[in-house]
Design a protein around this motif. Structure first.
Motif, PDB file in Angstrom:
ATOM      1  N   GLN A  19       0.824  -1.202   0.000  1.00 25.57           N
ATOM      2  CA  GLN A  19       0.000   0.000   0.000  1.00 25.57           C
ATOM      3  C   GLN A  19       0.864   1.260   0.000  1.00 25.57           C
ATOM      4  OE1 GLN A  19      -2.495  -0.828   3.383  1.00 25.57           O
ATOM      5  NE2 GLN A  19      -3.860  -2.143   2.200  1.00 25.57           N
ATOM      6  N   ARG A  20       1.965   1.228   0.757  1.00 24.19           N
ATOM      7  CA  ARG A  20       2.890   2.375   0.742  1.00 24.19           C
ATOM      8  C   ARG A  20       3.478   2.566  -0.648  1.00 24.19           C
ATOM      9  NH1 ARG A  20       5.533   0.192   5.474  1.00 24.19           N
ATOM     10  NH2 ARG A  20       7.336  -0.072   4.134  1.00 24.19           N
ATOM     11  N   LEU A  21       3.848   1.479  -1.292  1.00 27.27           N
ATOM     12  CA  LEU A  21       4.410   1.550  -2.636  1.00 27.27           C
ATOM     13  C   LEU A  21       3.380   2.092  -3.621  1.00 27.27           C
ATOM     14  CD1 LEU A  21       6.599   1.000  -4.739  1.00 27.27           C
ATOM     15  CD2 LEU A  21       5.796  -1.373  -4.836  1.00 27.27           C
ATOM     16  N   SER A  22       2.161   1.584  -3.577  1.00 24.49           N
ATOM     17  CA  SER A  22       1.101   2.068  -4.474  1.00 24.49           C
ATOM     18  C   SER A  22       0.819   3.549  -4.240  1.00 24.49           C
ATOM     19  CB  SER A  22      -0.180   1.261  -4.278  1.00 24.49           C
ATOM     20  OG  SER A  22      -0.002  -0.055  -4.751  1.00 24.49           O
ATOM     21  N   ALA A  23       0.799   3.966  -2.988  1.00 25.45           N
ATOM     22  CA  ALA A  23       0.557   5.380  -2.676  1.00 25.45           C
ATOM     23  C   ALA A  23       1.684   6.250  -3.223  1.00 25.45           C
ATOM     24  CB  ALA A  23       0.408   5.578  -1.169  1.00 25.45           C
ATOM     25  N   GLU A  24       2.893   5.772  -3.122  1.00 25.64           N
ATOM     26  CA  GLU A  24       4.053   6.514  -3.621  1.00 25.64           C
ATOM     27  C   GLU A  24       4.007   6.646  -5.140  1.00 25.64           C
ATOM     28  OE1 GLU A  24       7.532   8.697  -3.369  1.00 25.64           O
ATOM     29  OE2 GLU A  24       6.394   7.930  -1.663  1.00 25.64           O
ATOM     30  N   LEU A  25       3.551   5.592  -5.817  1.00 31.19           N
ATOM     31  CA  LEU A  25       3.481   5.609  -7.274  1.00 31.19           C
ATOM     32  C   LEU A  25       2.325   6.455  -7.779  1.00 31.19           C
ATOM     33  CD1 LEU A  25       4.296   1.876  -8.016  1.00 31.19           C
ATOM     34  CD2 LEU A  25       5.807   3.840  -8.289  1.00 31.19           C
ATOM     35  N   GLY A  26       1.289   6.581  -6.980  1.00 34.30           N
ATOM     36  CA  GLY A  26       0.158   7.417  -7.357  1.00 34.30           C
ATOM     37  C   GLY A  26      -0.945   6.636  -8.046  1.00 34.30           C
ATOM     38  N   PRO A  27      -2.104   7.287  -8.203  1.00 33.72           N
ATOM     39  CA  PRO A  27      -3.288   6.616  -8.746  1.00 33.72           C
ATOM     40  C   PRO A  27      -3.307   6.495 -10.268  1.00 33.72           C
ATOM     41  CG  PRO A  27      -3.808   8.883  -8.222  1.00 33.72           C
ATOM     42  CD  PRO A  27      -2.392   8.658  -7.776  1.00 33.72           C
ATOM     43  N   HIS A  28      -2.338   7.067 -10.959  1.00 29.31           N
ATOM     44  CA  HIS A  28      -2.373   7.062 -12.425  1.00 29.31           C
ATOM     45  C   HIS A  28      -2.178   5.683 -13.049  1.00 29.31           C
ATOM     46  CE1 HIS A  28       1.839   7.632 -11.353  1.00 29.31           C
ATOM     47  NE2 HIS A  28       2.118   7.014 -12.472  1.00 29.31           N
ATOM     48  N   LEU A  29      -1.869   4.682 -12.259  1.00 28.43           N
ATOM     49  CA  LEU A  29      -1.693   3.329 -12.795  1.00 28.43           C
ATOM     50  C   LEU A  29      -3.019   2.622 -13.066  1.00 28.43           C
ATOM     51  CD1 LEU A  29       1.249   1.986 -10.619  1.00 28.43           C
ATOM     52  CD2 LEU A  29       1.314   2.664 -13.012  1.00 28.43           C
ATOM     53  N   GLY A  30      -4.102   3.155 -12.583  1.00 28.29           N
ATOM     54  CA  GLY A  30      -5.393   2.491 -12.754  1.00 28.29           C
ATOM     55  C   GLY A  30      -5.701   1.664 -11.538  1.00 28.29           C
ATOM     56  N   GLY A  31      -5.689   0.339 -11.687  1.00 30.18           N
ATOM     57  CA  GLY A  31      -5.972  -0.566 -10.573  1.00 30.18           C
ATOM     58  C   GLY A  31      -4.797  -0.633  -9.612  1.00 30.18           C
ATOM     59  N   SER A  32      -4.815  -1.622  -8.782  1.00 26.47           N
ATOM     60  CA  SER A  32      -3.708  -1.794  -7.842  1.00 26.47           C
ATOM     61  C   SER A  32      -2.457  -2.185  -8.608  1.00 26.47           C
ATOM     62  CB  SER A  32      -4.055  -2.868  -6.815  1.00 26.47           C
ATOM     63  OG  SER A  32      -3.989  -4.145  -7.402  1.00 26.47           O
ATOM     64  N   LEU A  33      -1.323  -1.986  -7.990  1.00 23.81           N
ATOM     65  CA  LEU A  33      -0.060  -2.355  -8.608  1.00 23.81           C
ATOM     66  C   LEU A  33      -0.048  -3.854  -8.944  1.00 23.81           C
ATOM     67  CD1 LEU A  33       2.732  -1.508  -9.514  1.00 23.81           C
ATOM     68  CD2 LEU A  33       3.534  -1.819  -7.169  1.00 23.81           C
ATOM     69  N   ALA A  34      -0.595  -4.677  -8.060  1.00 24.72           N
ATOM     70  CA  ALA A  34      -0.654  -6.122  -8.326  1.00 24.72           C
ATOM     71  C   ALA A  34      -1.483  -6.408  -9.580  1.00 24.72           C
ATOM     72  CB  ALA A  34      -1.235  -6.859  -7.125  1.00 24.72           C
ATOM     73  N   GLU A  35      -2.591  -5.693  -9.765  1.00 24.97           N
ATOM     74  CA  GLU A  35      -3.417  -5.894 -10.955  1.00 24.97           C
ATOM     75  C   GLU A  35      -2.656  -5.496 -12.219  1.00 24.97           C
ATOM     76  OE1 GLU A  35      -6.810  -3.491 -10.088  1.00 24.97           O
ATOM     77  OE2 GLU A  35      -7.783  -5.035  -8.890  1.00 24.97           O
ATOM     78  N   VAL A  36      -1.944  -4.380 -12.151  1.00 23.33           N
ATOM     79  CA  VAL A  36      -1.174  -3.913 -13.304  1.00 23.33           C
ATOM     80  C   VAL A  36      -0.097  -4.924 -13.667  1.00 23.33           C
ATOM     81  CG1 VAL A  36       0.431  -2.116 -14.108  1.00 23.33           C
ATOM     82  CG2 VAL A  36      -1.645  -1.472 -12.871  1.00 23.33           C
ATOM     83  N   LEU A  37       0.638  -5.422 -12.666  1.00 19.94           N
ATOM     84  CA  LEU A  37       1.709  -6.383 -12.925  1.00 19.94           C
ATOM     85  C   LEU A  37       1.154  -7.728 -13.395  1.00 19.94           C
ATOM     86  CD1 LEU A  37       4.105  -5.546  -9.970  1.00 19.94           C
ATOM     87  CD2 LEU A  37       4.320  -4.866 -12.372  1.00 19.94           C
ATOM     88  N   THR A  38       0.024  -8.162 -12.837  1.00 19.54           N
ATOM     89  CA  THR A  38      -0.604  -9.407 -13.286  1.00 19.54           C
ATOM     90  C   THR A  38      -1.019  -9.290 -14.745  1.00 19.54           C
ATOM     91  OG1 THR A  38      -1.355  -9.963 -11.066  1.00 19.54           O
ATOM     92  CG2 THR A  38      -2.541 -10.996 -12.897  1.00 19.54           C
ATOM     93  N   HIS A  39      -1.617  -8.165 -15.098  1.00 16.16           N
ATOM     94  CA  HIS A  39      -2.020  -7.947 -16.491  1.00 16.16           C
ATOM     95  C   HIS A  39      -0.790  -7.944 -17.402  1.00 16.16           C
ATOM     96  CE1 HIS A  39      -4.390  -6.693 -19.888  1.00 16.16           C
ATOM     97  NE2 HIS A  39      -3.586  -5.657 -20.071  1.00 16.16           N
ATOM     98  N   ALA A  40       0.284  -7.283 -16.963  1.00 17.68           N
ATOM     99  CA  ALA A  40       1.511  -7.262 -17.760  1.00 17.68           C
ATOM    100  C   ALA A  40       2.047  -8.672 -17.966  1.00 17.68           C
ATOM    101  CB  ALA A  40       2.563  -6.382 -17.087  1.00 17.68           C
ATOM    102  N   ALA A  41       2.034  -9.498 -16.920  1.00 16.81           N
ATOM    103  CA  ALA A  41       2.511 -10.876 -17.032  1.00 16.81           C
ATOM    104  C   ALA A  41       1.654 -11.666 -18.017  1.00 16.81           C
ATOM    105  CB  ALA A  41       2.514 -11.556 -15.663  1.00 16.81           C
ATOM    106  N   GLU A  42       0.354 -11.455 -17.989  1.00 17.11           N
ATOM    107  CA  GLU A  42      -0.538 -12.160 -18.907  1.00 17.11           C
ATOM    108  C   GLU A  42      -0.281 -11.746 -20.345  1.00 17.11           C
ATOM    109  OE1 GLU A  42      -4.344 -11.196 -17.248  1.00 17.11           O
ATOM    110  OE2 GLU A  42      -4.154 -12.715 -15.677  1.00 17.11           O
ATOM    111  N   VAL A  43      -0.085 -10.460 -20.577  1.00 20.68           N
ATOM    112  CA  VAL A  43       0.176  -9.964 -21.925  1.00 20.68           C
ATOM    113  C   VAL A  43       1.477 -10.548 -22.469  1.00 20.68           C
ATOM    114  CG1 VAL A  43       0.776  -7.880 -23.251  1.00 20.68           C
ATOM    115  CG2 VAL A  43      -1.168  -7.848 -21.672  1.00 20.68           C
ATOM    116  N   LEU A  44       2.453 -10.696 -21.586  1.00 18.94           N
ATOM    117  CA  LEU A  44       3.766 -11.190 -22.007  1.00 18.94           C
ATOM    118  C   LEU A  44       3.917 -12.699 -21.885  1.00 18.94           C
ATOM    119  CD1 LEU A  44       5.948  -8.381 -20.443  1.00 18.94           C
ATOM    120  CD2 LEU A  44       5.360  -8.694 -22.858  1.00 18.94           C
ATOM    121  N   ALA A  45       2.821 -13.421 -21.828  1.00 21.94           N
ATOM    122  CA  ALA A  45       2.826 -14.890 -21.779  1.00 21.94           C
ATOM    123  C   ALA A  45       3.400 -15.428 -20.492  1.00 21.94           C
ATOM    124  CB  ALA A  45       3.556 -15.478 -22.993  1.00 21.94           C
ATOM    125  N   GLY A  46       3.078 -14.783 -19.384  1.00 22.59           N
ATOM    126  CA  GLY A  46       3.556 -15.263 -18.099  1.00 22.59           C
ATOM    127  C   GLY A  46       2.728 -16.407 -17.567  1.00 22.59           C
TER     128      GLY A  46
END
Length: 180
Positions: free
Chosen positions: A123-150
């Motif tokens: 939560q501290r990391l997500s707050a530091e990065l700001g809300p411009h990422l959309g969903g939670s950082l975990a959601e963004v990274l999970t989506h990235a992994a799926e796109v890249l055949a993770g």
């Protein structure tokens, strides 16, 4: 190193997403390891607790796949967790030859403590990065992994699709072709 002249073709590794993702992974793993060690467990033990924390008993092979290690390594860590009382062996509902492991009450309590600390850090990391990422950082990274055949470990169809995407085409034979 001031007298070393870099090759002009070089580019900083930090400009590559895979390198940066690896750095992030190392930082997250180091933080999780610190959380685990402060509680008297290892990071591999914490990973197994997290996977079993989904509430589904797993076989050793499933634990190995989900924690990205060999079956032998998963067995060793599981045995440590069994001896410490964090997990227990349970019967498979339909196959008497397969032994599953699941969390004990002690395991659930340990996982809850570690998870609270890890979530606070995330939560501290997500707050530091700001809300411009959309969903939670975990959601963004999970989506990235799926796109890249993770793939997703535990979803057989997603795993199969990810493996198929990673297959390399057959290499042509080396050397000169043989005369027939």
């Amino acid at each position: 190193m001031d007298d070393v002249v870099p090759d002009p073709r070089g580019t900083p590794a930090i400009e590559r997403l895979n390198y940066t993702a690896y750095r992030l992974s190392r930082a997250l793993n180091r933080a999780a390891e610190n959380t685990a060690l402060a509680r008297g467990i290892t990071q591999p033990q914490l990973l197994i607790l997290q996977v079993l924390g989904e509430g589904v008993p797993l076989s050793n092979a499933q634990v190995a796949r989900r924690t990205f290690v060999s079956s032998q390594a998963a067995h060793i860590v599981s045995e440590e967790l069994l001896a410490a009382g964090y997990i227990e062996k349970v019967a498979h509902p339909t196959n008497r030859r397969v032994r599953l492991v699941s969390l004990t009450e002690k395991g659930w309590a340990e996982l809850q403590e570690c998870t609270a600390e890890l979530q606070e850090r995330e939560q501290r990391l997500s707050a530091e990065l700001g809300p411009h990422l959309g969903g939670s950082l975990a959601e963004v990274l999970t989506h990235a992994a799926e796109v890249l055949a993770g793939g997703y470990f535990g979803d057989k169809d997603a795993e199969a699709e990810a493996v198929a995407k990673r297959r390399r085409p057959a290499r042509p034979p080396r050397g000169r072709p043989r005369a027939t």
